[in-house]
Every structure is written in C-alpha cells, then in structure tokens.
Design a protein around this motif. Sequence first.
Motif, PDB file in Angstrom:
ATOM      1  N   LEU A  25       5.141   7.570   3.210  1.00  0.00           N
ATOM      2  CA  LEU A  25       5.660   7.558   4.582  1.00  0.00           C
ATOM      3  C   LEU A  25       7.009   8.270   4.667  1.00  0.00           C
ATOM      4  O   LEU A  25       7.517   8.517   5.754  1.00  0.00           O
TER       5      LEU A  25
ATOM      6  N   GLY B 236      -7.534  -1.633   4.986  1.00  0.00           N
ATOM      7  CA  GLY B 236      -6.945  -2.960   5.112  1.00  0.00           C
ATOM      8  C   GLY B 236      -5.577  -2.944   5.766  1.00  0.00           C
ATOM      9  O   GLY B 236      -4.876  -3.957   5.771  1.00  0.00           O
TER      10      GLY B 236
ATOM     11  N   ARG C 169       7.359  14.381  11.111  1.00  0.00           N
ATOM     12  CA  ARG C 169       5.994  14.685  11.538  1.00  0.00           C
ATOM     13  C   ARG C 169       5.608  13.974  12.821  1.00  0.00           C
ATOM     14  O   ARG C 169       4.846  14.485  13.625  1.00  0.00           O
TER      15      ARG C 169
ATOM     16  N   LEU D 275      11.105  -1.595  12.657  1.00  0.00           N
ATOM     17  CA  LEU D 275      10.230  -1.084  11.595  1.00  0.00           C
ATOM     18  C   LEU D 275      10.088   0.436  11.714  1.00  0.00           C
ATOM     19  O   LEU D 275      10.210   1.169  10.722  1.00  0.00           O
TER      20      LEU D 275
ATOM     21  N   ILE E 299       4.467   6.786  16.016  1.00  0.00           N
ATOM     22  CA  ILE E 299       4.394   5.833  14.901  1.00  0.00           C
ATOM     23  C   ILE E 299       4.128   4.429  15.445  1.00  0.00           C
ATOM     24  O   ILE E 299       3.261   3.703  14.942  1.00  0.00           O
TER      25      ILE E 299
ATOM     26  N   ILE F   1       8.264  10.899   7.376  1.00  0.00           N
ATOM     27  CA  ILE F   1       7.351  10.786   8.528  1.00  0.00           C
ATOM     28  C   ILE F   1       8.074  11.090   9.835  1.00  0.00           C
ATOM     29  O   ILE F   1       7.457  11.548  10.800  1.00  0.00           O
TER      30      ILE F   1
ATOM     31  N   ALA G 263      -7.288   3.834   8.041  1.00  0.00           N
ATOM     32  CA  ALA G 263      -6.257   2.887   7.613  1.00  0.00           C
ATOM     33  C   ALA G 263      -6.778   1.451   7.733  1.00  0.00           C
ATOM     34  O   ALA G 263      -6.587   0.627   6.827  1.00  0.00           O
TER      35      ALA G 263
ATOM     36  N   CYS H 167       0.816  -1.216   0.000  1.00  0.00           N
ATOM     37  CA  CYS H 167       0.000   0.000   0.000  1.00  0.00           C
ATOM     38  C   CYS H 167       0.852   1.268   0.000  1.00  0.00           C
ATOM     39  O   CYS H 167       0.523   2.246  -0.655  1.00  0.00           O
TER      40      CYS H 167
ATOM     41  N   SER I 187      -5.396   3.951  12.471  1.00  0.00           N
ATOM     42  CA  SER I 187      -6.626   4.739  12.474  1.00  0.00           C
ATOM     43  C   SER I 187      -7.732   3.953  11.772  1.00  0.00           C
ATOM     44  O   SER I 187      -7.467   3.013  11.019  1.00  0.00           O
TER      45      SER I 187
HETATM   46  C1  HEC Z   1      -4.010  -2.222   2.813  1.00  0.00           C
HETATM   47  C2  HEC Z   1      -3.246  -1.034   2.705  1.00  0.00           C
HETATM   48  C3  HEC Z   1      -2.237  -0.728   3.832  1.00  0.00           C
HETATM   49  C4  HEC Z   1      -1.294  -1.567   4.324  1.00  0.00           C
HETATM   50  C5  HEC Z   1      -0.995  -3.015   3.955  1.00  0.00           C
HETATM   51  C6  HEC Z   1      -0.557  -0.811   5.291  1.00  0.00           C
HETATM   52  N1  HEC Z   1      -1.060   0.454   5.381  1.00  0.00           N
HETATM   53 FE1  HEC Z   1      -0.348   1.943   6.528  1.00  0.00          FE
HETATM   54  N2  HEC Z   1      -1.858   3.158   5.962  1.00  0.00           N
HETATM   55  C7  HEC Z   1      -2.819   2.831   5.020  1.00  0.00           C
HETATM   56  C8  HEC Z   1      -3.714   3.969   4.842  1.00  0.00           C
HETATM   57  C9  HEC Z   1      -4.911   4.043   3.924  1.00  0.00           C
HETATM   58  C10 HEC Z   1      -3.263   4.966   5.720  1.00  0.00           C
HETATM   59  C11 HEC Z   1      -3.835   6.378   5.905  1.00  0.00           C
HETATM   60  C12 HEC Z   1      -4.683   6.403   7.151  1.00  0.00           C
HETATM   61  C13 HEC Z   1      -5.205   7.794   7.482  1.00  0.00           C
HETATM   62  O1  HEC Z   1      -4.987   8.722   6.750  1.00  0.00           O
HETATM   63  O2  HEC Z   1      -5.817   7.874   8.532  1.00  0.00           O
HETATM   64  C14 HEC Z   1      -2.092   4.415   6.401  1.00  0.00           C
HETATM   65  C15 HEC Z   1      -1.353   5.130   7.352  1.00  0.00           C
HETATM   66  C16 HEC Z   1      -0.159   4.685   7.845  1.00  0.00           C
HETATM   67  C17 HEC Z   1       0.683   5.445   8.706  1.00  0.00           C
HETATM   68  C18 HEC Z   1       0.389   6.833   9.219  1.00  0.00           C
HETATM   69  C19 HEC Z   1       0.816   7.824   8.202  1.00  0.00           C
HETATM   70  C20 HEC Z   1       0.513   9.224   8.597  1.00  0.00           C
HETATM   71  O3  HEC Z   1       1.048  10.075   7.921  1.00  0.00           O
HETATM   72  O4  HEC Z   1      -0.264   9.452   9.543  1.00  0.00           O
HETATM   73  C21 HEC Z   1       1.761   4.676   8.990  1.00  0.00           C
HETATM   74  C22 HEC Z   1       2.946   5.059   9.862  1.00  0.00           C
HETATM   75  C23 HEC Z   1       1.611   3.447   8.313  1.00  0.00           C
HETATM   76  N3  HEC Z   1       0.436   3.474   7.629  1.00  0.00           N
HETATM   77  C24 HEC Z   1       2.539   2.414   8.338  1.00  0.00           C
HETATM   78  C25 HEC Z   1       2.289   1.150   7.809  1.00  0.00           C
HETATM   79  C26 HEC Z   1       3.136   0.008   8.009  1.00  0.00           C
HETATM   80  C27 HEC Z   1       4.460   0.018   8.787  1.00  0.00           C
HETATM   81  C28 HEC Z   1       2.572  -1.034   7.386  1.00  0.00           C
HETATM   82  C29 HEC Z   1       3.066  -2.489   7.379  1.00  0.00           C
HETATM   83  C30 HEC Z   1       3.081  -3.130   8.678  1.00  0.00           C
HETATM   84  C31 HEC Z   1       1.367  -0.544   6.763  1.00  0.00           C
HETATM   85  N4  HEC Z   1       1.212   0.789   7.062  1.00  0.00           N
HETATM   86  C32 HEC Z   1       0.526  -1.314   5.998  1.00  0.00           C
HETATM   87  C33 HEC Z   1      -2.898   1.652   4.314  1.00  0.00           C
HETATM   88  C34 HEC Z   1      -2.099   0.542   4.511  1.00  0.00           C
END
Ligand code: HEC
Length: 490
Positions: A441, A468, A447, A482, A453, A444, A464, A427, A461
């Motif tokens: 990211l 998924g 921020r 990580l 984090i 980040i 997020a 993603c 959230s």
């Molecule tokens: C299926 C898609 C998906 C996967 C897989 C995913 N993320 Fe996310 N992630 C998102 C989305 C969508 C957001 C935005 C959420 C929001 O704006 O509230 C997010 C937000 C975040 C944020 C916060 C970013 C911010 O600027 O606030 C972090 C840190 C993050 N992800 C880390 C990870 C990590 C590390 C992994 C692996 C363990 C991961 N994500 C796996 C979709 C995904």
Amino acid sequence: MATEIQSAPPPAGRSGFWRWLDRRTGIDAALHAALDEPIPGGARWAYIFGSGLLFIFLSQVITGVFLAIYYVPAANDAHISLAYIVKVVSAGSFLRSLHSYGASAAVVLLLLHIIQTFTYGSYKGRRELIWLSGCVLFALMLGMAFTGYLLPWDQRSYFATAVGTNIMGEVPLVGGAIKALLRGGSQMGTLTISRFFVLHVFFIPAGIFLFIGLHVLLFRKAGAAGPIHEDPLAPRLATENFYPRQLVMDLLFALLLVAVLGALSYFFPVPLGPRADPANTTFIPRPEWYYLPAFEWLKFWPGRSGLIGIVIVPGIVIGLFVLTPFLDRRLERHPLRRPVAMGSFGLVLAAVVGLGILSHVQDQRQPAVAAALAVQEQQMRDYMREPFHPMLLGAAPAAAGASAAAPAADILARGQALYTSRACIACHGAGGRGTPLAPALAGIGARMSADQIAAFLRHPSAKAAKTGMPAFTGADADLNALVAYLRSLK
Ligand code: HEC
C-alpha cells in the motif's frame, strides 16, 4: 562666473537654483523627455498597471533591503532570523508582510497588465521586442516568487520548495542537473538557501532592472499604442502628454496600492510557521496561490505521462504566448475582430483560473486533507503566538516544531493503530510493504485519491473480498484517519 550666467537664456520662471542645476545636469530636457510622452487618444485608467508594477518593484526593493539587514541565509539561522524580524524588530512583521503581499500584488498586476495589453493588441505594429522583453520580465518575476518563498525556511516554504525543485527534476535530460544546481546537492540545506538568496537578491533583480529599462526604452521608441481603434503604426488620434493626467492616474493607483497593502499587512500580518523539519514525512505541501494552477495541473499527469504535463503542453502554451506578436501580425486591434487570438488567450486564462479553484475545492473535499491542512494552519498561528526564543547553543532546534506538529501526527497515529487493530497489517504487511497475500500500500497516495481509497475500504473489490479483506465498518473519522495513514506511507 559671469559668462556662465549669460551663456544660455535662462528658462522662464525658474529659480536661480533650478537654473544652476539645469546647466549642470540638463534636467529640464530630461524631465521634458520623460513626462511629455504623447499618448494617442489621451490618458486612461486602463494604462495604470505597467507603472503599478514598477511601483511595486521599487517597494519590493526597499522592503527587501530592510529585511536583508536582519536575514541570515543559512539553514540553522534563516528561520530564527526571520522569527526575530517578525517577533522582535519594530514594525518587522509589518515590513515582512508588505514584502510578502507585495509579491502577490505583483502577480495580480502582471496578470492585469498582460490582459490589458493583450486585449488592446498593444503588441502590434513593430512592438514585438516590447512583448518579448515583457515575457522575460514575467519569467524573472516568477523566479523571484519561487526563490523568495523558500527563504523563511518554515515548514510550508521548505516543503513547497522541495516539491517545486522535485518537479523541475522531472524535466527530461536537463531536469536532474537543474535540480542539483538549485539545491546545491541532492538534499536541501544551507547551500540551497544561499543559492536561492543570491538569486533572489542579486541575479534576478539585476535582470529585472535591466529588462525594465529595456522594456520602457523600447516602449518609448515605438510610442504608446493608444486605444483599440487606433492605428498602431501611424497614430491618427489627437495626443495628450503623459504629464499631467496620466501621471496623476498612475500616482493615484500607487496610492491605492499603498493603502491596500498597508491595510492587509497591518490587519492580517503574514504568519511565519514552525521551523522546517525535513524529517517530517506527513506535512502536506501547498505552494503559494499563484503556483496552485501549475500544482493542480501536474496532478493530471502522474508517472511517465509527466513528460506531457511538465514539458510538452506548457512548452506549446508558453511558446505560443511568447510568439504572439509574430503569429498575430494583422494590424487589427479590436478584440472582437481577433477571435483566434482572444479565444485562445481567454481559454488559457480560464484554464489557469479553473485549475487554481479546482485545487482549492479538491483539498476541501477530502476530509483528511482538509483536516491536516487546517492543523498546519493552526500550528502557524500557534507558533506566531509563542514569544521569541533566542537560539541556545546545543538546544535541539526542532523541539518546538515537534510538539507543535502533534495534532497532525495524532491523526496518523490513530490511523496506524487502526491499521494494526483491524488486521490490515496481517495481509498488507508492516508499513504497508505488502505480503504474498495482498499488494503493497506504500505510495498509494500517488495512485488513488483519499475518496477513492475510502470508497475501496467501504466496498473492497471482489478479489480483495475473496482473499478475506473485510469491508470497513465504523465511524467516518476512523476511516479518514486510516486513509490519511495509508496515504502517508511512502
Ligand atoms: C485477508 C487479507 C486482507 C486484509 C485483512 C486486508 N486486505 Fe486490503 N487487500 C487485500 C487484497 C488481496 C487486495 C488486492 C485486491 C485487488 O487487487 O483487487 C487488497 C487491496 C487493498 C487496497 C487497494 C490497493 C490498490 O492498490 O488498489 C487497499 C487500499 C486496501 N486493501 C486496504 C486495506 C485496509 C486499510 C485493510 C484493513 C482495514 C485491509 N486492506 C485489510 C487483502 C486484504
């Protein structure tokens, strides 16, 4: 010959040589002027810090000259020349440590000197120019500390200076020009070293000599202010001459400084780290302790608010400090009867100390940062233990640094592997550059704190989660790796 001997009455009890010298130099009168300075209320231990500073400055000049005998101010040679001083030259490490601890001691003494003169209200009664010249000396000393720190050209000095000059670059209008002027271009290299070197050994010391002279001259003109109940304009208390008691106190203090700095340098030599590797993007820069409060302070002003943090608030505080003798014009000197001046001074002092402590606490609270900083410390110790390797033509100079950097890189490699294996990459994209599914990211770290984090990863959230993004399950060590990886993404 004969007329010369009879021309002036010989000072009583002086040897023939002394009379000979005095007739040619006027040394008796000069010593009298220097040593018989009357101090209202008599000698005190409270007055030792000014002469302590003078003593440290002379010590810095002497140790600095010896270091300059070996030091080569160029990007390719600076670090190896320092390694030679530290590892080969006899007492080289001791000398360098004296110079380095001396810089810290100067900052401590300066602080004590300022606290003493401020609390005693010694800037009152036509002493504004003494205060102003002191402020210039303060700035010059901070300049010495800043320019000297880069010269070893090891990892920590390089990256701390990179951050420091970047911060200067944030100052509106003139910042970019100052940064380019200091660096000698957009990047840091030989031009930067030679500029810092020239500032450190010629320009700023010349300024310091000049302003110490001015400071002392103005001080002697106004006379010592004496204790807090003394009238700063028309002293009423009985006076005691500088010589002998105050001089003895000052000399005892200098002796104490020699003992403390000598013991520190002998038992805890200042380490030299691996050579600076500008390609290393994971090194966590930390300035020398006396710049930590400023460093911590700037963290509160990210992005555009930096204008307030870098220029406006410090500008007001510095302005008030410099103008103190013009703002606080009453002749009252007792600290308890100067609530506004003492209150604001105490507040600023407490804020500075508090910020310094906070910076340390925050580093310790973030496991990933604390671990990486510990690794950096270990790399310095390892490098110090290595024997001296003369520079071979054609050898890759960064090779030793690269292998020593392995442990810090380990954590990040582990974090990167998790980033892929836990499908974050699906993603958030390769290198955290973002995809239509999820935001980028990269950056980040600026921020969100490591804790924020980590908390987000444990509990994403709602948005997020709906997309998924899985909640992170697994060991804290994995989570920290990580997070460290995410924060390294630029
Ligand atoms: C299926 C898609 C998906 C996967 C897989 C995913 N993320 Fe996310 N992630 C998102 C989305 C969508 C957001 C935005 C959420 C929001 O704006 O509230 C997010 C937000 C975040 C944020 C916060 C970013 C911010 O600027 O606030 C972090 C840190 C993050 N992800 C880390 C990870 C990590 C590390 C992994 C692996 C363990 C991961 N994500 C796996 C979709 C995904």
